[in-house]
Design a protein around this motif. Sequence first.
Motif, PDB file in Angstrom:
ATOM      1  N   LEU A 107       0.734  -1.188   0.068  1.00  0.00           N
ATOM      2  CA  LEU A 107       0.308   0.056  -0.016  1.00  0.00           C
ATOM      3  C   LEU A 107       0.972   1.266  -0.026  1.00  0.00           C
ATOM      4  O   LEU A 107       0.560   2.183  -0.817  1.00  0.00           O
ATOM      5  CB  LEU A 107      -0.846   0.171   1.391  1.00  0.00           C
ATOM      6  CG  LEU A 107      -1.676   1.290   1.439  1.00  0.00           C
ATOM      7  CD1 LEU A 107      -2.645   1.468   0.323  1.00  0.00           C
ATOM      8  CD2 LEU A 107      -2.402   0.979   2.782  1.00  0.00           C
ATOM      9  N   TYR A 108       1.846   1.411   0.842  1.00  0.00           N
ATOM     10  CA  TYR A 108       2.950   2.523   1.087  1.00  0.00           C
ATOM     11  C   TYR A 108       3.609   2.736  -0.270  1.00  0.00           C
ATOM     12  O   TYR A 108       3.729   3.772  -0.801  1.00  0.00           O
ATOM     13  CB  TYR A 108       3.566   2.391   2.117  1.00  0.00           C
ATOM     14  CG  TYR A 108       3.342   3.037   3.355  1.00  0.00           C
ATOM     15  CD1 TYR A 108       3.672   4.307   3.645  1.00  0.00           C
ATOM     16  CD2 TYR A 108       2.319   2.255   4.081  1.00  0.00           C
ATOM     17  CE1 TYR A 108       3.536   4.614   4.854  1.00  0.00           C
ATOM     18  CE2 TYR A 108       1.811   3.121   5.131  1.00  0.00           C
ATOM     19  CZ  TYR A 108       2.250   4.447   5.546  1.00  0.00           C
ATOM     20  OH  TYR A 108       2.033   4.909   6.588  1.00  0.00           O
ATOM     21  N   LEU A 109       4.020   1.420  -1.086  1.00  0.00           N
ATOM     22  CA  LEU A 109       4.845   1.695  -2.067  1.00  0.00           C
ATOM     23  C   LEU A 109       3.787   2.234  -3.488  1.00  0.00           C
ATOM     24  O   LEU A 109       4.371   3.165  -4.149  1.00  0.00           O
ATOM     25  CB  LEU A 109       5.090  -0.040  -2.567  1.00  0.00           C
ATOM     26  CG  LEU A 109       5.858   0.155  -3.932  1.00  0.00           C
ATOM     27  CD1 LEU A 109       7.110   0.879  -3.930  1.00  0.00           C
ATOM     28  CD2 LEU A 109       5.857  -1.316  -4.421  1.00  0.00           C
ATOM     29  N   ALA A 110       2.471   1.739  -3.406  1.00  0.00           N
ATOM     30  CA  ALA A 110       1.618   2.435  -4.333  1.00  0.00           C
ATOM     31  C   ALA A 110       1.516   3.865  -4.099  1.00  0.00           C
ATOM     32  O   ALA A 110       1.447   4.648  -4.961  1.00  0.00           O
ATOM     33  CB  ALA A 110       0.256   1.557  -4.299  1.00  0.00           C
ATOM     34  N   ILE A 111       1.221   4.267  -2.898  1.00  0.00           N
ATOM     35  CA  ILE A 111       0.849   5.429  -2.605  1.00  0.00           C
ATOM     36  C   ILE A 111       2.051   6.466  -3.013  1.00  0.00           C
ATOM     37  O   ILE A 111       2.061   7.397  -3.559  1.00  0.00           O
ATOM     38  CB  ILE A 111       0.431   5.793  -1.063  1.00  0.00           C
ATOM     39  CG1 ILE A 111      -0.665   5.279  -0.790  1.00  0.00           C
ATOM     40  CG2 ILE A 111       0.757   6.908  -0.782  1.00  0.00           C
ATOM     41  CD1 ILE A 111      -1.051   5.334   0.675  1.00  0.00           C
ATOM     42  N   ASN A 112       3.386   5.681  -2.384  1.00  0.00           N
ATOM     43  CA  ASN A 112       4.384   6.458  -2.774  1.00  0.00           C
ATOM     44  C   ASN A 112       4.703   6.759  -4.339  1.00  0.00           C
ATOM     45  O   ASN A 112       5.253   8.034  -4.648  1.00  0.00           O
ATOM     46  CB  ASN A 112       5.933   5.861  -2.177  1.00  0.00           C
ATOM     47  CG  ASN A 112       7.050   6.800  -2.100  1.00  0.00           C
ATOM     48  OD1 ASN A 112       7.786   6.647  -2.880  1.00  0.00           O
ATOM     49  ND2 ASN A 112       7.093   7.417  -1.182  1.00  0.00           N
ATOM     50  N   LEU A 113       4.665   5.701  -5.070  1.00  0.00           N
ATOM     51  CA  LEU A 113       4.960   5.866  -6.585  1.00  0.00           C
ATOM     52  C   LEU A 113       3.904   7.061  -7.059  1.00  0.00           C
ATOM     53  O   LEU A 113       4.103   7.671  -8.113  1.00  0.00           O
ATOM     54  CB  LEU A 113       4.804   4.449  -7.221  1.00  0.00           C
ATOM     55  CG  LEU A 113       5.745   3.474  -7.022  1.00  0.00           C
ATOM     56  CD1 LEU A 113       5.530   2.056  -7.443  1.00  0.00           C
ATOM     57  CD2 LEU A 113       7.159   3.926  -7.481  1.00  0.00           C
ATOM     58  N   THR A 114       2.592   6.924  -6.682  1.00  0.00           N
ATOM     59  CA  THR A 114       1.246   7.941  -7.060  1.00  0.00           C
ATOM     60  C   THR A 114       1.851   9.343  -6.664  1.00  0.00           C
ATOM     61  O   THR A 114       1.790   9.989  -7.553  1.00  0.00           O
ATOM     62  CB  THR A 114       0.039   7.397  -6.403  1.00  0.00           C
ATOM     63  OG1 THR A 114      -0.138   6.160  -6.925  1.00  0.00           O
ATOM     64  CG2 THR A 114      -0.907   8.415  -7.038  1.00  0.00           C
ATOM     65  N   MET A 115       2.330   9.469  -5.613  1.00  0.00           N
ATOM     66  CA  MET A 115       2.838  10.797  -5.173  1.00  0.00           C
ATOM     67  C   MET A 115       3.691  11.349  -5.868  1.00  0.00           C
ATOM     68  O   MET A 115       3.880  12.490  -6.427  1.00  0.00           O
ATOM     69  CB  MET A 115       3.093  11.070  -3.666  1.00  0.00           C
ATOM     70  CG  MET A 115       1.599  10.424  -2.715  1.00  0.00           C
ATOM     71  SD  MET A 115       0.291  11.439  -2.977  1.00  0.00           S
ATOM     72  CE  MET A 115      -0.770  10.477  -3.998  1.00  0.00           C
ATOM     73  N   ASN A 116       4.994  10.618  -6.207  1.00  0.00           N
ATOM     74  CA  ASN A 116       5.946  10.887  -6.919  1.00  0.00           C
ATOM     75  C   ASN A 116       5.810  11.235  -8.156  1.00  0.00           C
ATOM     76  O   ASN A 116       6.334  12.227  -8.977  1.00  0.00           O
ATOM     77  CB  ASN A 116       7.304  10.018  -6.706  1.00  0.00           C
ATOM     78  CG  ASN A 116       7.937  10.140  -5.499  1.00  0.00           C
ATOM     79  OD1 ASN A 116       8.715  10.870  -5.363  1.00  0.00           O
ATOM     80  ND2 ASN A 116       7.830   9.155  -4.495  1.00  0.00           N
ATOM     81  N   GLY A 117       4.755  10.398  -8.757  1.00  0.00           N
ATOM     82  CA  GLY A 117       4.342  10.617 -10.271  1.00  0.00           C
ATOM     83  C   GLY A 117       3.685  12.039 -10.266  1.00  0.00           C
ATOM     84  O   GLY A 117       3.899  12.678 -11.209  1.00  0.00           O
ATOM     85  N   LEU A 118       2.875  12.213  -9.234  1.00  0.00           N
ATOM     86  CA  LEU A 118       2.297  13.575  -9.297  1.00  0.00           C
ATOM     87  C   LEU A 118       3.141  14.671  -9.260  1.00  0.00           C
ATOM     88  O   LEU A 118       2.816  15.604  -9.984  1.00  0.00           O
ATOM     89  CB  LEU A 118       0.974  13.525  -8.308  1.00  0.00           C
ATOM     90  CG  LEU A 118      -0.211  12.705  -8.629  1.00  0.00           C
ATOM     91  CD1 LEU A 118      -1.055  12.629  -7.102  1.00  0.00           C
ATOM     92  CD2 LEU A 118      -1.068  13.074  -9.689  1.00  0.00           C
ATOM     93  N   ASN A 119       3.999  14.595  -8.509  1.00  0.00           N
ATOM     94  CA  ASN A 119       5.025  15.592  -8.303  1.00  0.00           C
ATOM     95  C   ASN A 119       5.802  15.851  -9.486  1.00  0.00           C
ATOM     96  O   ASN A 119       6.040  17.060 -10.100  1.00  0.00           O
ATOM     97  CB  ASN A 119       6.274  15.000  -7.343  1.00  0.00           C
ATOM     98  CG  ASN A 119       5.729  15.236  -5.992  1.00  0.00           C
ATOM     99  OD1 ASN A 119       4.741  16.119  -5.725  1.00  0.00           O
ATOM    100  ND2 ASN A 119       6.182  14.575  -4.969  1.00  0.00           N
TER     101      ASN A 119
END
Length: 303
Positions: free
Chosen positions: A247-259
């Motif tokens: 879950l944290y991996l998915a959230i982290n990848l999503t947030m960095n992608g948005l950045n």
Amino acid sequence: MSWLSSPALTSPDWIRPYAQPFADSIGLPQLGRTLHLAIYSCLASFALQKLSSILSPILASKHYPKIKRKQDDWDLHIVGWAFSLVAAPLAFHLIRNPSPELGFDPLTGSALREERLSAIAAGYFVWDTFVSALHINTQGFGFFLHGIGCCTAFFFTLRPFLLWCGPSFLIWEVSTIFLNLHWFLDKTNRTGSLLQMINGFFLVSAYIVCRLIYGVYNSYKLFVLLFSTSSVLTKATQEGTGWIRYLYLAINLTMNGLNFFWFRAMLLALRKRFVSPSSASARKEPIQVDGKLNWAKGDKKGQ
């Protein structure tokens, strides 16, 4: 000693009998002693949104929009700006002065100051998720993803799990300070001004340092901690927290992608303000601003 260590932030008597049972029932034990801060933070966000809708027409009568959806946008930016001004300094302080408990156990360690900051952030992102969903047509789907992702991540740090991540990723709000100022300079007829140019320099610098460089660095640390064979994470712990890790991996990848997506949008928006278009056709191209499509003046789609 920081403000986050203050006894004034201790859970009040009225909520204490209910907070811990509730926190235990949803699998977030450390939320028990900080639930009141999450509630206060969420209510304060709604209250500030309402206060802005009352005071802004008086204090900024020349610039406060007349259209309801644009008024909502103004009020949401006020709340986001206020949160960034509070959260960024607190996050910076805890990055420089982390609680020693988290150094001994970066995976499941717990410390009161970081718990309190996570609770404050979680409360704000509950508000953020709600208003992003309510205004998804004007705010964009990216902002809804950002809100719900951050809300989930900060609540789960109170499991406790990866509590050190709270300040390390909340420091991204430094760039939000300048982003909101940039937005308000636009709305107060200061587009292309020297002040906006100076703010733009700090905006880009803060974004690159805090979100792109420091954010990716902390994402790498997080990945190593959770998935490296040499990690302190034992096999038993991996099995017990496997789904949360992913879950944290998915959230982290999503947030960095948005950045990175928003960084391109931000550069295009700044270029639009300070670089003259070379042709009439260039003025009609849609420009991504804060993850949404804005159309140059004169295009029917933007009117």
